[in-house]
Design an enzyme around this catalytic site. Structure first.
Site, PDB file in Angstrom:
ATOM      1  N   HIS A 286      47.665  19.673  10.548  1.00  0.00           N
ATOM      2  CA  HIS A 286      48.345  20.967  10.494  1.00  0.00           C
ATOM      3  C   HIS A 286      47.589  21.865   9.532  1.00  0.00           C
ATOM      4  O   HIS A 286      47.085  21.390   8.521  1.00  0.00           O
ATOM      5  CB  HIS A 286      49.801  20.781  10.031  1.00  0.00           C
ATOM      6  CG  HIS A 286      50.656  21.957  10.351  1.00  0.00           C
ATOM      7  ND1 HIS A 286      50.748  23.042   9.530  1.00  0.00           N
ATOM      8  CD2 HIS A 286      51.426  22.212  11.442  1.00  0.00           C
ATOM      9  CE1 HIS A 286      51.550  23.933  10.094  1.00  0.00           C
ATOM     10  NE2 HIS A 286      51.965  23.453  11.258  1.00  0.00           N
ATOM     11  N   ASP A 344      55.097  17.603  16.747  1.00  0.00           N
ATOM     12  CA  ASP A 344      54.877  17.272  18.153  1.00  0.00           C
ATOM     13  C   ASP A 344      54.609  15.805  18.411  1.00  0.00           C
ATOM     14  O   ASP A 344      54.576  15.374  19.552  1.00  0.00           O
ATOM     15  CB  ASP A 344      53.705  18.106  18.693  1.00  0.00           C
ATOM     16  CG  ASP A 344      54.110  19.552  18.853  1.00  0.00           C
ATOM     17  OD1 ASP A 344      55.296  19.790  19.149  1.00  0.00           O
ATOM     18  OD2 ASP A 344      53.260  20.427  18.668  1.00  0.00           O
TER      19      ASP A 344
HETATM   20  N1  ACO Z   1      42.454  14.536  14.987  1.00  0.00           N
HETATM   21  C1  ACO Z   1      41.260  14.272  14.409  1.00  0.00           C
HETATM   22  N2  ACO Z   1      40.696  15.032  13.455  1.00  0.00           N
HETATM   23  C2  ACO Z   1      41.376  16.108  13.058  1.00  0.00           C
HETATM   24  C3  ACO Z   1      42.627  16.451  13.617  1.00  0.00           C
HETATM   25  C4  ACO Z   1      43.165  15.607  14.615  1.00  0.00           C
HETATM   26  N3  ACO Z   1      44.335  15.882  15.161  1.00  0.00           N
HETATM   27  N4  ACO Z   1      43.077  17.589  13.052  1.00  0.00           N
HETATM   28  C5  ACO Z   1      42.131  17.958  12.160  1.00  0.00           C
HETATM   29  N5  ACO Z   1      41.112  17.060  12.168  1.00  0.00           N
HETATM   30  C6  ACO Z   1      39.919  17.073  11.304  1.00  0.00           C
HETATM   31  C7  ACO Z   1      38.962  18.192  11.692  1.00  0.00           C
HETATM   32  O1  ACO Z   1      38.027  17.749  12.658  1.00  0.00           O
HETATM   33  C8  ACO Z   1      38.338  18.517  10.374  1.00  0.00           C
HETATM   34  O2  ACO Z   1      37.400  17.510  10.056  1.00  0.00           O
HETATM   35  P1  ACO Z   1      36.060  17.869   9.226  1.00  0.00           P
HETATM   36  O3  ACO Z   1      36.526  18.329   7.872  1.00  0.00           O
HETATM   37  O4  ACO Z   1      35.301  16.588   9.193  1.00  0.00           O
HETATM   38  O5  ACO Z   1      35.376  18.941   9.999  1.00  0.00           O
HETATM   39  C9  ACO Z   1      39.474  18.349   9.369  1.00  0.00           C
HETATM   40  O6  ACO Z   1      40.366  17.409   9.985  1.00  0.00           O
HETATM   41  C10 ACO Z   1      40.217  19.642   9.072  1.00  0.00           C
HETATM   42  O7  ACO Z   1      40.739  20.133  10.281  1.00  0.00           O
HETATM   43  P2  ACO Z   1      40.667  21.642  10.789  1.00  0.00           P
HETATM   44  O8  ACO Z   1      40.382  21.640  12.256  1.00  0.00           O
HETATM   45  O9  ACO Z   1      39.768  22.441   9.906  1.00  0.00           O
HETATM   46  O10 ACO Z   1      42.142  22.081  10.520  1.00  0.00           O
HETATM   47  P3  ACO Z   1      42.837  23.372  11.091  1.00  0.00           P
HETATM   48  O11 ACO Z   1      43.801  23.774  10.065  1.00  0.00           O
HETATM   49  O12 ACO Z   1      41.842  24.381  11.547  1.00  0.00           O
HETATM   50  O13 ACO Z   1      43.561  22.821  12.419  1.00  0.00           O
HETATM   51  C11 ACO Z   1      45.172  21.916  13.859  1.00  0.00           C
HETATM   52  C12 ACO Z   1      44.885  22.455  12.456  1.00  0.00           C
HETATM   53  C13 ACO Z   1      44.708  22.930  14.920  1.00  0.00           C
HETATM   54  C14 ACO Z   1      46.682  21.725  14.014  1.00  0.00           C
HETATM   55  C15 ACO Z   1      44.434  20.576  14.044  1.00  0.00           C
HETATM   56  O14 ACO Z   1      44.878  19.654  13.066  1.00  0.00           O
HETATM   57  C16 ACO Z   1      44.623  19.998  15.445  1.00  0.00           C
HETATM   58  O15 ACO Z   1      43.921  20.407  16.362  1.00  0.00           O
HETATM   59  N6  ACO Z   1      45.583  19.024  15.621  1.00  0.00           N
HETATM   60  C17 ACO Z   1      45.863  18.463  16.923  1.00  0.00           C
HETATM   61  C18 ACO Z   1      46.690  19.429  17.741  1.00  0.00           C
HETATM   62  C19 ACO Z   1      48.122  19.505  17.265  1.00  0.00           C
HETATM   63  O16 ACO Z   1      48.792  18.506  17.047  1.00  0.00           O
HETATM   64  N7  ACO Z   1      48.615  20.745  17.144  1.00  0.00           N
HETATM   65  C20 ACO Z   1      50.003  21.007  16.773  1.00  0.00           C
HETATM   66  C21 ACO Z   1      50.087  21.743  15.474  1.00  0.00           C
HETATM   67  S1  ACO Z   1      51.780  21.908  15.005  1.00  0.00           S
HETATM   68  C22 ACO Z   1      52.384  23.085  16.037  1.00  0.00           C
HETATM   69  O17 ACO Z   1      51.708  23.957  16.509  1.00  0.00           O
HETATM   70  C23 ACO Z   1      53.781  23.020  16.301  1.00  0.00           C
END
Ligand code: ACO
Length: 409
Positions: A286, A344
């Site tokens: 998140h 989720d």
């Molecule tokens: N699985 C694996 N790796 C992940 C995940 C994940 N679900 N989420 C983040 N990471 C990793 C990223 O690759 C990144 O790694 P790095 O530092 O080596 O590059 C690090 O964790 C930081 O993540 P960001 O992508 O920079 O975080 P951001 O805040 O931009 O994204 C998001 C947040 C979009 C929710 C992301 O965690 C994601 O895509 N999760 C899966 C989708 C999801 O569950 N979305 C629902 C969100 S809640 C809602 O909308 C109700």
């Protein structure tokens, strides 16, 4: 503006300098009094009330009242708000013909984007976003009609007749009846399942300046009508990085299940950690929570209740989800990045158990979030500092050049 916050507008006025912040990682777009998140603690408050208390002590319509008007209703206010909302559950009969224009296999979110935007073509007395009375009636209509529209979209895809609302049921009970009753057989809502649905609504009701809420604010800032602004929110919510994650999460669990279940978790986690694979653990991570999402805890609790009620305690998908969570939370990749389950991760399992088809999950999220979008829209319009949203850019393209005649290009 506090010690950790810079008012960049003053700097801009004095120097013409502005900031570069793709993804708005460090930019506040507004002042807000609605929802507070402490991402490090894993805390979520609506108007100061912890989500854990609201989920247990209040129903969704009380939460709607709180988000819209700033305080929880007393018994009279609750009764009159319920009456008002339930009085508006029907949609104009013409909406059926509009719906009929869609292919039967259209994704419900495609249909919802169209239907919600189309409401502005039917309710001309609530389209002036700057008029508080128009905004008020648009708010009531949207909250009231979203369940009807979602249920109609569902019935349309399965080729069953629409079930009209029954206004003496609860908000969630009425929705479930419109989903599951047929003209041949009524649906008697089960209390545990209705409570679970109501909780799903409450947990999704608002979440401060996420992508869809920011979209609604930006769209509304141009002075468009409230229905159009909410339709923009529906469109944004659809994406798998946002509201579409519940559908993507359940599909992911089903894939792992089909490939061998718990025994395949290690292999799956390996794939997630390989950045070239493009695989993410859906329902994890998140932008704001760097701790367990409090909504995920409540959803896991609801999962236990619903599966227990339905005699599905040994549901393999739930077992798989819990095992996946356990393994991920112990893995240094997830620990280092502070990746925890979000709302989720478990909501899909609950909805599937209730009988909601997977493609409808995000539409139900949109239904629940509608009140938050409206509350945020109202707050924006009432803010004396509100201006049309207009981000700046850093232009990195070609500098000025002359157009050559076509033969010389
Ligand atoms: N699985 C694996 N790796 C992940 C995940 C994940 N679900 N989420 C983040 N990471 C990793 C990223 O690759 C990144 O790694 P790095 O530092 O080596 O590059 C690090 O964790 C930081 O993540 P960001 O992508 O920079 O975080 P951001 O805040 O931009 O994204 C998001 C947040 C979009 C929710 C992301 O965690 C994601 O895509 N999760 C899966 C989708 C999801 O569950 N979305 C629902 C969100 S809640 C809602 O909308 C109700």
């Amino acid at each position: 503006i506090g010690p950790d916050v810079i008012d960049i507008r003053k700097l801009y006025a004095q120097t013409g300098k502005f900031t570069y912040d793709p993804g708005f990682l460090s930019t506040a777009s507004c002042n807000s009094t609605i929802t507070y998140i402490d991402g490090d603690k894993g805390e979520l408050l609506y108007r100061g009330y912890p989500i854990e208390q609201l989920a247990v002590n209040c129903d969704y319509l009380e939460t709607c009242y709180l988000l819209l008007y700033g305080e929880l209703p007393n018994a009279d206010q609750k009764a009159s708000f319920n009456d008002r909302v339930m009085h508006h559950t029907m949609v104009n009969e013409q909406m059926q013909f509009f719906l009929r224009g869609f292919r039967r296999d259209a994704h419900p979110m495609a249909v919802m984007t169209g239907l919600v935007g189309a409401l502005s073509a039917f309710y001309h007395d609530s389209t002036d976003i700057n008029n508080p009375e128009h905004r008020e009636i648009a708010a009531i209509r949207l909250i009231a009609k979203m369940p009807t529209l979602v249920a109609m979209a569902y019935k349309y895809t399965i080729g069953q007749p629409y079930i009209y609302p029954k206004n003496d049921l609860s908000y969630a009970g009425n929705f479930m009846r419109m989903m599951f009753a047929t003209p041949c057989e009524d649906y008697k809502p089960n209390d545990v399942l209705v409570r679970a649905m109501d909780r799903i609504f409450t947990l999704h009701a608002d979440h401060e300046q996420n992508a869809s809420t920011s979209t609604v604010r930006l769209c509304g800032s141009s002075g468009t009508n409230p229905f159009a602004a909410i339709a923009a929110g529906v469109a944004c919510l659809w994406g798998p990085a946002h509201g579409g994650a519940n559908e993507a999460c359940l599909n992911m669990l089903a894939d792992i299940q089909n490939q061998g279940g718990v025994a395949k978790i290690g292999e799956f986690i390996k794939q997630v950690k390989d950045k070239n694979s493009g695989v993410k653990l859906m329902g994890f991570g998140h932008r704001v929570y760097k701790n367990y999402d409090p909504r995920a805890k409540l959803m896991r609790e609801t999962c236990h209740e619903v599966l227990g009620e339905l005699g599905l305690q040994n549901d393999p998908m739930f077992k798989l989800a819990m095992e996946l969570e356990k393994i991920a939370l112990e893995d240094e990749y997830f620990v280092a990045r502070k990746l925890y389950p979000n709302v989720d991760f478990y909501s899909g399992i609950v909805q599937r158990a209730i009988g909601i088809p997977v493609p409808l999950f995000t539409a139900i999220f949109a239904l629940a979030r509608t009140v938050g979008w409206i509350a945020q829209l109202n707050e924006m319009i009432g803010d004396p500092e509100y201006k049309i949203g207009r981000p700046r850019q850093l232009f990195v393209g070609a500098t000025s050049r002359d157009v050559k005649p076509i033969g010389q290009r």
